[in-house]
Motif scaffolding. Structure first.
Motif, PDB file in Angstrom:
ATOM      1  N   ASN A  53      28.051  56.126  87.721  1.00  0.00           N
ATOM      2  CA  ASN A  53      27.904  55.171  86.609  1.00  0.00           C
ATOM      3  C   ASN A  53      28.507  55.737  85.330  1.00  0.00           C
ATOM      4  OD1 ASN A  53      25.480  55.094  88.433  1.00  0.00           O
ATOM      5  ND2 ASN A  53      25.161  53.179  87.318  1.00  0.00           N
ATOM      6  N   ASP A  54      28.743  54.823  84.390  1.00  0.00           N
ATOM      7  CA  ASP A  54      29.040  55.205  83.016  1.00  0.00           C
ATOM      8  C   ASP A  54      27.697  55.672  82.425  1.00  0.00           C
ATOM      9  OD1 ASP A  54      29.179  55.062  80.220  1.00  0.00           O
ATOM     10  OD2 ASP A  54      30.843  53.634  80.320  1.00  0.00           O
ATOM     11  N   GLN A  91      33.884  60.579  79.637  1.00  0.00           N
ATOM     12  CA  GLN A  91      34.567  59.616  80.529  1.00  0.00           C
ATOM     13  C   GLN A  91      34.174  58.174  80.220  1.00  0.00           C
ATOM     14  OE1 GLN A  91      33.349  60.821  84.444  1.00  0.00           O
ATOM     15  NE2 GLN A  91      34.595  62.672  84.413  1.00  0.00           N
ATOM     16  N   SER A  92      33.179  57.984  79.355  1.00  0.00           N
ATOM     17  CA  SER A  92      32.665  56.634  79.131  1.00  0.00           C
ATOM     18  C   SER A  92      33.565  55.825  78.203  1.00  0.00           C
ATOM     19  CB  SER A  92      31.269  56.727  78.504  1.00  0.00           C
ATOM     20  OG  SER A  92      30.887  55.473  77.999  1.00  0.00           O
ATOM     21  N   SER A  93      33.742  54.562  78.569  1.00  0.00           N
ATOM     22  CA  SER A  93      34.545  53.682  77.713  1.00  0.00           C
ATOM     23  C   SER A  93      33.773  53.343  76.435  1.00  0.00           C
ATOM     24  CB  SER A  93      34.903  52.404  78.463  1.00  0.00           C
ATOM     25  OG  SER A  93      33.692  51.795  78.888  1.00  0.00           O
ATOM     26  N   GLN A  94      32.462  53.611  76.443  1.00  0.00           N
ATOM     27  CA  GLN A  94      31.631  53.290  75.282  1.00  0.00           C
ATOM     28  C   GLN A  94      31.693  54.369  74.199  1.00  0.00           C
ATOM     29  OE1 GLN A  94      29.246  50.614  75.427  1.00  0.00           O
ATOM     30  NE2 GLN A  94      30.236  50.037  77.342  1.00  0.00           N
ATOM     31  N   CYS A  95      32.228  55.524  74.551  1.00  0.00           N
ATOM     32  CA  CYS A  95      32.161  56.655  73.615  1.00  0.00           C
ATOM     33  C   CYS A  95      33.416  56.727  72.750  1.00  0.00           C
ATOM     34  CB  CYS A  95      31.981  57.947  74.412  1.00  0.00           C
ATOM     35  SG  CYS A  95      31.969  59.409  73.368  1.00  0.00           S
ATOM     36  N   GLU A 147      26.322  53.975  79.234  1.00  0.00           N
ATOM     37  CA  GLU A 147      25.685  52.667  79.500  1.00  0.00           C
ATOM     38  C   GLU A 147      24.247  52.863  79.970  1.00  0.00           C
ATOM     39  OE1 GLU A 147      27.831  50.157  82.247  1.00  0.00           O
ATOM     40  OE2 GLU A 147      29.466  49.971  80.787  1.00  0.00           O
ATOM     41  N   LYS A 169      30.615  63.889  81.471  1.00  0.00           N
ATOM     42  CA  LYS A 169      30.377  62.485  81.850  1.00  0.00           C
ATOM     43  C   LYS A 169      30.439  61.564  80.629  1.00  0.00           C
ATOM     44  CE  LYS A 169      29.382  60.624  85.078  1.00  0.00           C
ATOM     45  NZ  LYS A 169      30.236  59.912  86.044  1.00  0.00           N
TER      46      LYS A 169
END
Ligand code: AMP
Ligand code: GLY
Length: 435
Positions: free
Chosen positions: A313-314, A21-25, A317, A18
């Motif tokens: 969810n992300d 998959q995050s755009s923040q990582c 985040e 998971k």
């Protein structure tokens, strides 16, 4: 941001899946990780008990967030270590303080916390060697079977359920005077036996607010029909069909809310997961009641492998909001489908088993394979490296379909002496038919 995830099991593979998959990582490091997590980030050889080495890595690799998978570093105080070091103070840590981790690290602490906050749990008392005789008298006031729990961490083995009073008294003496479980049993919680169905509830909290994550049921025994030795967990299902809205409202009102409120009121720093092991009594009647069997301060394994794939969810985040005390602004989005996870273990587990057997994963399909105990050998081949080796998680519109998919994938994986339980979820299907 750069993220370091501690741990090496299927739980960590599912969390890494998971996070990746995050755009923040930007960069994900997993320490020590396994052959599955290496496809999602960089595995790092760090001892998860060596806080100094972890701190140095975090500084040198500009890590912004530390996510702690297993309980041991939390109970040993990794969150406090980060909070105290000037160079680590600003790193977001997903995992509670040492004091918060006592909810898992000491059964007596957890029971006293529940008592202070009126959280339903089995009646109990705690004894030491000095109060052994009182312990024996207390056992006489209870009905068989008898539940004895070593106070401290005992690698999941510190709970004894004894069929008769003499055995319970002998075990109490062995635990307290003989230190049957070493220092972990210098204190012993003796409690009333609760009869019902177990389930696991998961909460992500920032210490004041919380999100109730999907619930799950795991299968702890090695043998079909819940027989034989206890294991780390042989499979899981999420959601739990019998835990309907009315029942989950009781869980939230009587257990989750008072737990989070208790942490806040007692000023116990807690940013992370709470895994509440419940005994559900009277299921199938309007008077069904949840009782807390235990708290853990991490996600469950293999529950995470069926819970995390359902979170839409992300997660980074969510973690960031948890670290900043902002979870009240977050809404959880859950995949309504059912997830079923089947664990594949090495023959002989949970007793002695071999490592190093070559694994053939079979053809990919939409089922998720999470690695638990795997590594690459010197030739780069995938081999077994633990008791629990791999698990297969499938999502589908119904439990039977999810099980079918997960078992099809499980059967396609090959190594010498692979074993898995063939009855994951069957108890739930039976309950659904009866209900
Ligand atoms: P724990 O480590 O506290 O989760 O206990 C291990 C297992 O023992 C639980 O998963 C339950 O199956 C069982 N157990 C613990 N406490 C009780 C209780 N009070 N009544 C019945 N079973 C229990
Ligand atoms: N599946 C139970 C645990 O993680 O402790």
């Amino acid at each position: 941001m750069n993220i370091l995830l501690l741990g090496s099991g299927g739980r960590e593979h599912a969390i890494a899946h998971k996070i990746a998959q995050s755009s923040q990582c930007s960069q994900l490091f997993i320490a020590p990780g396994n052959a599955g997590t290496e496809a999602l980030g960089e595995n790092v050889k760090l001892d998860i008990a060596d806080f100094e080495a972890i701190g140095q890595f975090v500084v040198s690799h500009r890590v912004d967030m530390l996510v702690v998978g297993p309980e041991a570093p939390l109970v040993a105080g990794i969150a406090d270590y980060f909070a105290e070091q000037p160079l680590l103070r600003n790193v977001m840590v997903i995992g509670p303080s040492k004091q918060g981790a006592m909810l898992e690290g000491s059964k007596d602490y957890a029971k006293a916390f529940m008592q202070r906050h009126n959280i339903p749990t089995a009646r109990y008392r705690t004894f030491t060697e000095a109060t052994l005789e009182e312990g024996e008298r207390f056992l006489e006031t209870l009905q068989a079977p008898y539940v004895l729990k070593a106070d401290g961490l005992a690698a999941g083995k510190g709970v004894l359920i004894d069929p008769d009073l003499d055995t319970a008294k002998a075990h109490l003496r062995e635990m307290l005077s003989g230190h049957k479980f070493g220092d972990a049993s210098a204190s012993v919680v003796v409690e009333e036996y609760l009869s019902g169905i177990e389930m696991s509830v998961f909460v992500l909290t920032d210490g004041s607010h919380y999100l109730l994550l999907p619930s799950a049921k795991d299968y702890k025994r090695i043998g079909e029909g819940d027989t034989g030795l206890n294991t780390g967990g042989m499979g899981s299902v999420s959601p739990v069909p019998f835990a309907d809205k009315a029942f989950m409202k009781k869980v939230e009102d009587r257990i989750v809310k008072p737990t989070v409120r208790g942490l806040r009121d007692e000023k116990i720093p807690y940013c992370g997961f709470i895994f509440i092991g419940l005994m559900c009594c009277g299921i199938g009647t309007p008077d069904a009641e949840p009782y807390v069997i235990e708290y853990n301060v991490r996600m469950g394994d293999p529950e995470t492998e069926s819970v995390f794939p359902r979170i839409k969810n992300d997660v980074v985040e969510l973690f960031e909001n948890a670290a900043h005390g902002n979870l009240d602004g977050c809404k959880l989005e859950v995949d309504p489908r059912t997830a079923a996870c089947v664990m594949m273990v090495a023959g002989g587990y949970p007793e002695s088993y071999r490592k190093g057997d070559l694994i053939e994963l079979g053809a990919d399909d939409e089922t998720l394979i999470f690695h638990c105990g795997t590594k690459r050998n010197d030739l780069g081949k995938l081999v077994t490296n633990g008791g629990r080796v791999l698990c297969a998680t499938a999502l589908a519109n119904s439990l039977p379909e999810a099980l079918l998919k997960s078992y099809n994938r499980t059967m396609a994986v090959e190594w010498k002496d692979k074993y898995y339980r063939r009855d994951i979820g069957q108890d739930l299907l039976k309950l659904m038919q009866e209900g």
